[in-house]
Design a protein around this motif. Structure first.
Motif, PDB file in Angstrom:
ATOM      1  N   SER A 199       0.620   4.869   2.226  1.00 51.08           N
ATOM      2  CA  SER A 199       1.247   4.203   1.080  1.00 51.08           C
ATOM      3  C   SER A 199       2.564   4.927   0.851  1.00 51.08           C
ATOM      4  O   SER A 199       2.968   5.757   1.680  1.00 51.08           O
ATOM      5  N   ASN A 256      -2.360   0.913   3.040  1.00 50.48           N
ATOM      6  CA  ASN A 256      -2.139   0.057   4.199  1.00 50.48           C
ATOM      7  C   ASN A 256      -2.845   0.731   5.369  1.00 50.48           C
ATOM      8  O   ASN A 256      -2.627   1.926   5.614  1.00 50.48           O
ATOM      9  N   ASN A 257      -3.692   0.016   6.078  1.00 53.40           N
ATOM     10  CA  ASN A 257      -4.424   0.572   7.214  1.00 53.40           C
ATOM     11  C   ASN A 257      -3.904  -0.039   8.500  1.00 53.40           C
ATOM     12  O   ASN A 257      -3.915  -1.257   8.671  1.00 53.40           O
ATOM     13  N   GLN A 258      -3.445   0.831   9.384  1.00 52.00           N
ATOM     14  CA  GLN A 258      -2.770   0.385  10.603  1.00 52.00           C
ATOM     15  C   GLN A 258      -3.588   0.781  11.833  1.00 52.00           C
ATOM     16  O   GLN A 258      -4.079   1.903  11.923  1.00 52.00           O
ATOM     17  N   THR A 288      -2.141  -4.570  11.034  1.00 55.15           N
ATOM     18  CA  THR A 288      -2.056  -3.922   9.729  1.00 55.15           C
ATOM     19  C   THR A 288      -2.850  -4.694   8.681  1.00 55.15           C
ATOM     20  O   THR A 288      -2.664  -5.894   8.529  1.00 55.15           O
ATOM     21  N   PHE A 289      -3.728  -3.971   8.005  1.00 51.46           N
ATOM     22  CA  PHE A 289      -4.422  -4.500   6.842  1.00 51.46           C
ATOM     23  C   PHE A 289      -3.642  -3.986   5.638  1.00 51.46           C
ATOM     24  O   PHE A 289      -3.617  -2.783   5.385  1.00 51.46           O
ATOM     25  N   ARG A 290      -2.978  -4.863   4.917  1.00 51.59           N
ATOM     26  CA  ARG A 290      -2.205  -4.456   3.737  1.00 51.59           C
ATOM     27  C   ARG A 290      -3.148  -3.942   2.654  1.00 51.59           C
ATOM     28  O   ARG A 290      -4.331  -4.315   2.617  1.00 51.59           O
ATOM     29  N   LYS A 291      -2.626  -3.108   1.789  1.00 50.64           N
ATOM     30  CA  LYS A 291      -3.462  -2.502   0.748  1.00 50.64           C
ATOM     31  C   LYS A 291      -4.173  -3.568  -0.084  1.00 50.64           C
ATOM     32  O   LYS A 291      -3.626  -4.638  -0.353  1.00 50.64           O
ATOM     33  N   ASN A 292      -5.399  -3.280  -0.409  1.00 47.17           N
ATOM     34  CA  ASN A 292      -6.273  -4.135  -1.228  1.00 47.17           C
ATOM     35  C   ASN A 292      -6.612  -5.489  -0.599  1.00 47.17           C
ATOM     36  O   ASN A 292      -7.108  -6.375  -1.290  1.00 47.17           O
ATOM     37  N   THR A 293      -6.379  -5.670   0.706  1.00 45.49           N
ATOM     38  CA  THR A 293      -6.763  -6.927   1.356  1.00 45.49           C
ATOM     39  C   THR A 293      -8.164  -6.867   1.948  1.00 45.49           C
ATOM     40  O   THR A 293      -8.734  -7.896   2.295  1.00 45.49           O
TER      41      THR A 293
END
Length: 131
Positions: free
Chosen positions: A53, A87-89, A106-111
């Protein structure tokens, strides 16, 4: 010289974060998987994951799979729910035949949450999918 290097487009390889029941610990866990929905095997699959982040960064996790057979999947890691606010990459590199492929998912934050669950290809599970 750099312009001469061609890295082909990655298709039918996905990352999914699946919410599933853990029989051993009797808990609901979130696990990340790589899915090979291709009709060919993938060789020397390298996965580098991290979360970030504006003011936080996780340590880097690396995983290697010698082979990921066609129409199959493999677990990458268990994910703690605290990571979902980042954000998880997932950086994935693999060989298909003699060609090298590379893609960042990439999984964006809170998705990653229970409201975003959908059917996951090849798995009889529901999860959050990035193509």
């Amino acid at each position: 010289m750099k312009k001469d290097i061609q890295i082909p487009l990655v298709e039918n390889v996905y990352i999914a974060v699946v919410n599933e029941y853990n029989d051993i610990y009797k808990t609901q866990d979130w696990n990340a998987y790589i899915i090979n929905d291709k009709d060919v095997d993938l060789d020397m699959v390298l996965i580098v994951t991290s979360g970030y982040s504006d003011d936080k960064m996780t340590s880097i996790f690396r995983k290697k799979l010698d082979k990921l057979p066609k129409k199959s999947y493999a677990k990458i890691e268990l994910m703690q729910e605290d990571l979902f606010t980042l954000n998880n990459q997932f950086k994935v590199t693999f060989f298909e035949g003699n060609a090298m492929f590379d893609k960042t998912y990439t999984f964006r934050k809170n998705t990653i949450n229970l409201n975003a669950l959908q059917a996951v290809p090849l798995m009889e599970a529901r999860g959050v999918l990035v193509k």
